[in-house]
Motif scaffolding. Structure first.
Motif, PDB file in Angstrom:
ATOM      1  N   VAL A 352       0.856  -1.196   0.000  1.00  0.00           N
ATOM      2  CA  VAL A 352       0.000   0.000   0.000  1.00  0.00           C
ATOM      3  C   VAL A 352       0.890   1.244   0.000  1.00  0.00           C
ATOM      4  O   VAL A 352       1.659   1.459   0.937  1.00  0.00           O
ATOM      5  CB  VAL A 352      -0.923   0.014   1.231  1.00  0.00           C
ATOM      6  N   PHE A 353       0.777   2.055  -1.048  1.00  0.00           N
ATOM      7  CA  PHE A 353       1.606   3.256  -1.188  1.00  0.00           C
ATOM      8  C   PHE A 353       0.935   4.453  -0.528  1.00  0.00           C
ATOM      9  O   PHE A 353      -0.288   4.496  -0.334  1.00  0.00           O
ATOM     10  CB  PHE A 353       1.876   3.548  -2.661  1.00  0.00           C
ATOM     11  N   LYS A 354       1.729   5.422  -0.187  1.00  0.00           N
ATOM     12  CA  LYS A 354       1.214   6.639   0.429  1.00  0.00           C
ATOM     13  C   LYS A 354       0.451   7.483  -0.585  1.00  0.00           C
ATOM     14  O   LYS A 354       0.732   7.446  -1.786  1.00  0.00           O
ATOM     15  CB  LYS A 354       2.362   7.456   1.026  1.00  0.00           C
ATOM     16  N   GLN A 355      -0.499   8.247  -0.079  1.00  0.00           N
ATOM     17  CA  GLN A 355      -1.256   9.154  -0.932  1.00  0.00           C
ATOM     18  C   GLN A 355      -0.413  10.372  -1.292  1.00  0.00           C
ATOM     19  O   GLN A 355       0.492  10.761  -0.529  1.00  0.00           O
ATOM     20  CB  GLN A 355      -2.506   9.639  -0.182  1.00  0.00           C
ATOM     21  N   PRO A 356      -0.661  10.999  -2.448  1.00  0.00           N
ATOM     22  CA  PRO A 356       0.015  12.269  -2.759  1.00  0.00           C
ATOM     23  C   PRO A 356      -0.256  13.301  -1.672  1.00  0.00           C
ATOM     24  O   PRO A 356      -1.334  13.301  -1.045  1.00  0.00           O
ATOM     25  CB  PRO A 356      -0.624  12.689  -4.091  1.00  0.00           C
ATOM     26  N   LEU A 357       0.692  14.174  -1.431  1.00  0.00           N
ATOM     27  CA  LEU A 357       0.531  15.175  -0.381  1.00  0.00           C
ATOM     28  C   LEU A 357      -0.602  16.148  -0.695  1.00  0.00           C
ATOM     29  O   LEU A 357      -1.254  16.681   0.209  1.00  0.00           O
ATOM     30  CB  LEU A 357       1.854  15.940  -0.192  1.00  0.00           C
ATOM     31  N   THR A 358      -0.839  16.380  -1.992  1.00  0.00           N
ATOM     32  CA  THR A 358      -1.870  17.342  -2.395  1.00  0.00           C
ATOM     33  C   THR A 358      -2.737  16.728  -3.489  1.00  0.00           C
ATOM     34  O   THR A 358      -2.218  16.155  -4.452  1.00  0.00           O
ATOM     35  CB  THR A 358      -1.241  18.642  -2.935  1.00  0.00           C
ATOM     36  N   ASN A 359      -4.058  16.877  -3.354  1.00  0.00           N
ATOM     37  CA  ASN A 359      -4.989  16.449  -4.391  1.00  0.00           C
ATOM     38  C   ASN A 359      -5.425  17.687  -5.167  1.00  0.00           C
ATOM     39  O   ASN A 359      -6.323  18.426  -4.743  1.00  0.00           O
ATOM     40  CB  ASN A 359      -6.190  15.742  -3.756  1.00  0.00           C
ATOM     41  N   ILE A 360      -4.781  17.914  -6.291  1.00  0.00           N
ATOM     42  CA  ILE A 360      -5.052  19.145  -7.055  1.00  0.00           C
ATOM     43  C   ILE A 360      -6.388  19.098  -7.782  1.00  0.00           C
ATOM     44  O   ILE A 360      -6.817  20.119  -8.347  1.00  0.00           O
ATOM     45  CB  ILE A 360      -3.926  19.421  -8.070  1.00  0.00           C
ATOM     46  N   ASN A 363     -10.491  20.568  -6.058  1.00  0.00           N
ATOM     47  CA  ASN A 363     -11.158  21.851  -6.248  1.00  0.00           C
ATOM     48  C   ASN A 363     -12.202  21.780  -7.352  1.00  0.00           C
ATOM     49  O   ASN A 363     -13.124  22.597  -7.408  1.00  0.00           O
ATOM     50  CB  ASN A 363     -10.136  22.951  -6.563  1.00  0.00           C
ATOM     51  N   LEU A 364     -12.084  20.797  -8.260  1.00  0.00           N
ATOM     52  CA  LEU A 364     -13.061  20.647  -9.337  1.00  0.00           C
ATOM     53  C   LEU A 364     -14.342  19.997  -8.832  1.00  0.00           C
ATOM     54  O   LEU A 364     -15.427  20.333  -9.275  1.00  0.00           O
ATOM     55  CB  LEU A 364     -12.467  19.790 -10.464  1.00  0.00           C
ATOM     56  N   GLU A 367     -15.935  14.924  -5.251  1.00  0.00           N
ATOM     57  CA  GLU A 367     -15.923  13.502  -5.587  1.00  0.00           C
ATOM     58  C   GLU A 367     -14.568  13.046  -6.146  1.00  0.00           C
ATOM     59  O   GLU A 367     -14.327  11.855  -6.310  1.00  0.00           O
ATOM     60  CB  GLU A 367     -17.024  13.201  -6.607  1.00  0.00           C
ATOM     61  N   ASN A 368     -13.705  13.998  -6.471  1.00  0.00           N
ATOM     62  CA  ASN A 368     -12.409  13.658  -7.064  1.00  0.00           C
ATOM     63  C   ASN A 368     -11.413  13.187  -5.997  1.00  0.00           C
ATOM     64  O   ASN A 368     -10.422  13.849  -5.707  1.00  0.00           O
ATOM     65  CB  ASN A 368     -11.831  14.849  -7.837  1.00  0.00           C
ATOM     66  N   GLN A 369     -11.727  12.066  -5.397  1.00  0.00           N
ATOM     67  CA  GLN A 369     -10.818  11.466  -4.431  1.00  0.00           C
ATOM     68  C   GLN A 369      -9.806  10.582  -5.168  1.00  0.00           C
ATOM     69  O   GLN A 369     -10.143   9.910  -6.145  1.00  0.00           O
ATOM     70  CB  GLN A 369     -11.598  10.629  -3.413  1.00  0.00           C
ATOM     71  N   LEU A 370      -8.592  10.604  -4.677  1.00  0.00           N
ATOM     72  CA  LEU A 370      -7.541   9.811  -5.315  1.00  0.00           C
ATOM     73  C   LEU A 370      -7.539   8.398  -4.752  1.00  0.00           C
ATOM     74  O   LEU A 370      -7.548   8.199  -3.533  1.00  0.00           O
ATOM     75  CB  LEU A 370      -6.176  10.456  -5.086  1.00  0.00           C
ATOM     76  N   ALA A 371      -7.528   7.414  -5.638  1.00  0.00           N
ATOM     77  CA  ALA A 371      -7.465   6.019  -5.201  1.00  0.00           C
ATOM     78  C   ALA A 371      -6.096   5.731  -4.590  1.00  0.00           C
ATOM     79  O   ALA A 371      -5.080   6.254  -5.042  1.00  0.00           O
ATOM     80  CB  ALA A 371      -7.715   5.089  -6.384  1.00  0.00           C
ATOM     81  N   THR A 372      -6.089   4.944  -3.549  1.00  0.00           N
ATOM     82  CA  THR A 372      -4.819   4.516  -2.964  1.00  0.00           C
ATOM     83  C   THR A 372      -4.120   3.564  -3.923  1.00  0.00           C
ATOM     84  O   THR A 372      -4.727   2.603  -4.419  1.00  0.00           O
ATOM     85  CB  THR A 372      -5.056   3.804  -1.618  1.00  0.00           C
ATOM     86  N   ASN A 373      -2.854   3.845  -4.206  1.00  0.00           N
ATOM     87  CA  ASN A 373      -2.090   2.931  -5.062  1.00  0.00           C
ATOM     88  C   ASN A 373      -1.735   1.678  -4.267  1.00  0.00           C
ATOM     89  O   ASN A 373      -1.110   1.759  -3.201  1.00  0.00           O
ATOM     90  CB  ASN A 373      -0.798   3.585  -5.548  1.00  0.00           C
ATOM     91  N   VAL A 374      -2.145   0.529  -4.776  1.00  0.00           N
ATOM     92  CA  VAL A 374      -1.862  -0.752  -4.124  1.00  0.00           C
ATOM     93  C   VAL A 374      -1.321  -1.722  -5.166  1.00  0.00           C
ATOM     94  O   VAL A 374      -1.967  -1.969  -6.188  1.00  0.00           O
ATOM     95  CB  VAL A 374      -3.116  -1.355  -3.465  1.00  0.00           C
ATOM     96  N   LEU A 375      -0.124  -2.239  -4.909  1.00  0.00           N
ATOM     97  CA  LEU A 375       0.441  -3.294  -5.740  1.00  0.00           C
ATOM     98  C   LEU A 375       0.157  -4.618  -5.050  1.00  0.00           C
ATOM     99  O   LEU A 375       0.593  -4.842  -3.917  1.00  0.00           O
ATOM    100  CB  LEU A 375       1.946  -3.116  -5.916  1.00  0.00           C
ATOM    101  N   PHE A 398     -14.377  16.554 -15.547  1.00  0.00           N
ATOM    102  CA  PHE A 398     -13.176  15.919 -15.020  1.00  0.00           C
ATOM    103  C   PHE A 398     -13.523  15.243 -13.694  1.00  0.00           C
ATOM    104  O   PHE A 398     -13.793  15.909 -12.684  1.00  0.00           O
ATOM    105  CB  PHE A 398     -12.058  16.945 -14.789  1.00  0.00           C
ATOM    106  N   ALA A 399     -13.562  13.928 -13.744  1.00  0.00           N
ATOM    107  CA  ALA A 399     -13.838  13.154 -12.544  1.00  0.00           C
ATOM    108  C   ALA A 399     -12.847  11.989 -12.491  1.00  0.00           C
ATOM    109  O   ALA A 399     -12.604  11.326 -13.501  1.00  0.00           O
ATOM    110  CB  ALA A 399     -15.261  12.629 -12.548  1.00  0.00           C
ATOM    111  N   THR A 400     -12.280  11.758 -11.309  1.00  0.00           N
ATOM    112  CA  THR A 400     -11.310  10.674 -11.168  1.00  0.00           C
ATOM    113  C   THR A 400     -12.006   9.367 -10.792  1.00  0.00           C
ATOM    114  O   THR A 400     -13.138   9.358 -10.297  1.00  0.00           O
ATOM    115  CB  THR A 400     -10.277  11.010 -10.079  1.00  0.00           C
ATOM    116  N   MET A 401     -11.317   8.289 -11.049  1.00  0.00           N
ATOM    117  CA  MET A 401     -11.852   6.962 -10.720  1.00  0.00           C
ATOM    118  C   MET A 401     -10.685   5.999 -10.489  1.00  0.00           C
ATOM    119  O   MET A 401      -9.589   6.189 -11.041  1.00  0.00           O
ATOM    120  CB  MET A 401     -12.724   6.432 -11.853  1.00  0.00           C
ATOM    121  N   PRO A 402     -10.895   4.962  -9.662  1.00  0.00           N
ATOM    122  CA  PRO A 402      -9.849   3.956  -9.501  1.00  0.00           C
ATOM    123  C   PRO A 402      -9.816   3.028 -10.712  1.00  0.00           C
ATOM    124  O   PRO A 402     -10.860   2.640 -11.246  1.00  0.00           O
ATOM    125  CB  PRO A 402     -10.279   3.195  -8.240  1.00  0.00           C
TER     126      PRO A 402
END
Length: 491
Positions: A352-360, A363-364, A367-375, A398-402
């Motif tokens: 399980v990788f750390k989340q980015p320090l900032t979700n740029i 502001n849009l 719902e634009n939550q960043l998925a946790t990077n998991v290998l 612009f909407a993010t998704m895992p």
């Protein structure tokens, strides 16, 4: 006579040749090496045990052990003709004299060049006796190689493991002792060094700056079955954590070796195992939990299993948080769990990788939550990799998704690949101990586990505490919840 370059030459002596391990694993693995040409004309096998079998009956047992393989009967019979049986009492010196004569006869008959492999497929309390007699009766040869293969359990704690190792070391050098951990023969476990050290994109991130936590799960669906007597004297901590799990952890966390060979890999694995944070008693109670499965209308509880004491306090489940006291892994928890009667049978590793320090993108839209990077390294039953990432949804705005990047080894390719014991027997024939457990690894693992086991021995558990078909007791989930984390694979 000129031999094919891949042919291996050796005499195998299997102490415990009538046992379940020999029938289920060793004979099929040797046969696969035979039909692939690694064993040809210049090999022989002596099976020993107390039963008064003949060579002819032994050949029938060999053939029966291969019944599930789709192979020609003539090839099976030719293979079995290389097997010889000796009724043997491992405590009787006269039987070793007979074994020496048979070994020399087969060496001359098959041109084995004095190469001998001794497989101790017996209870560990016999290891020292066998090794001592092999030395005293001069069954070891001066002109070829002599190698001994040891099955777990390798001791019950550090003290008994050291005593056992001292007994073996009186006859064999460390480079002649092969301690089998069959997990180290699995395809995806052997893939870990290739994945790490063959991909700079991963190795550059493989540290506490980018990894939040690592989870190792070895889940078994069945109960103790026919291993009840052994298991009720061992438990999940000794049976799975001390060897399989800590070996996997060492491959995940070791530094890059100078060379990918047994010396280089062993040196780095030892370093990381000796860097495991040694818990105090109070820390054990906080960082390790144990469990024992109960009964349902259709499933027998642990204490109701045949040959299990009705008040047994042996653990059939363990989960824990392991920390490594070195620079690379400072502050990164390694969560491990394993147990019987869980939801399904599988082995997986989740990084399980750390989340980015900032979700740029927030502001849009909220719902634009960043998925946790998991290998995820899927070891079994499927074998492959999954990488969870963040991507953009298709469409307007612009909407993010895992998203999941998936690779799975071809099922037929895996079916045709060597089984773990076949791989490891081939390594032994080559004198390659890279995928085996060396003594200093064993010692460091026991020293870590002994503290946990001692605390458990001194405190009465509240068993049973988890239902068959679950992923263990609630305390295993609480272990991560306290750290504001959760298992990637959930019930």
């Amino acid at each position: 006579m000129k031999l094919m370059s891949k042919e291996k030459i050796a005499l195998f002596t299997i102490f415990g040749g009538t046992g379940d391990l020999a029938r289920r694993k060793l004979y099929p693995s040797l046969f696969n090496l035979y039909r692939k040409g690694y064993l040809q004309d210049h090999f022989a096998v002596i099976g020993t045990a107390r039963r008064p079998w003949t060579d002819e009956h032994y050949h029938e047992v060999i053939a029966d052990s291969l019944a599930d393989l789709d192979v020609d009967d003539a090839l099976v019979q030719k293979f079995a003709s290389h097997f010889y049986y000796q009724s043997h009492d491992v405590t009787d010196v006269q039987h070793y004299i007979t074994l020496k004569k048979l070994s020399q006869k087969l060496d001359d008959q098959y041109g084995l060049q004095g190469n001998r492999i001794f497989y101790l497929a017996m209870a560990p309390n016999f290891f020292g006796t066998i090794a001592s007699h092999l030395r005293s009766e001069n069954i070891l040869t001066p002109n070829g190689f002599n190698r001994v293969i040891i099955e777990k359990p390798f001791g019950r704690d550090y003290a008994t493991a050291k005593e056992l190792n001292d007994q073996l070391s009186a006859t064999f050098n460390e480079n002649q002792i092969y301690r089998i951990d069959h997990y180290l023969g699995k395809e995806m476990i052997q893939n870990i060094p290739a994945m790490r050290f063959g991909n700079q994109i991963l190795e550059a991130l493989w540290n506490h700056d980018y990894i939040d936590n690592v989870q190792i799960t070895l889940s078994e669906k069945l109960g103790v079955e026919e291993r009840a007597v052994y298991y009720d004297n061992s438990g999940a901590l000794r049976d799975m954590v001390q060897n399989h799990i800590l070996q996997i952890l060492s491959l995940l966390t070791m530094e890059q070796p100078a060379n990918f060979d047994e010396d280089g890999v062993n040196a780095e694995k030892v370093k990381v195992l000796e860097s495991l944070h040694q818990y105090t008693s109070d820390e054990v109670s906080t960082n390790f939990v144990r469990g024992q499965y109960g009964a349902t209308d259709t499933v027998t509880g642990y204490r109701q299993e045949d040959k299990i004491e009705p008040d047994s306090t042996m653990d059939s489940f363990v989960a824990g948080k392991i920390m490594i006291d070195n620079e690379r892994w400072s502050g990164v928890p390694f969560y491990v769990r394993t147990g019987k009667r869980l939801k399904d049978k599988f082995t997986r590793i989740d990084v399980v990788f750390k989340q980015p320090l900032t979700n740029i993108f927030q502001n849009l839209s909220a719902e634009n939550q960043l998925a946790t990077n998991v290998l995820t390294i899927n070891v079994e039953p499927e074998a492959g990799f999954d990488l969870q990432m963040t991507g953009k949804q298709v469409g307007q705005g612009f909407a993010t998704m895992p998203v999941n990047l998936h690779y799975q080894h071809d099922a037929q390719e895996l079916a045709d690949s060597p089984e773990a014991y076949e791989r490891l027997l081939h390594d032994i024939l080559n004198g390659d101990a890279t995928n085996f457990t060396h003594w200093h690894q064993v010692a460091a693992s026991w020293k870590f586990v002994d503290v946990i086991q001692k605390y458990w021995d001194e405190h009465q558990p509240e068993f049973p505490n988890y239902a068959p078909g679950s992923m263990g007791p609630q305390a295993a989930d609480d272990l991560l919840t306290r750290d504001d984390r959760q298992w990637v694979y959930k019930d």
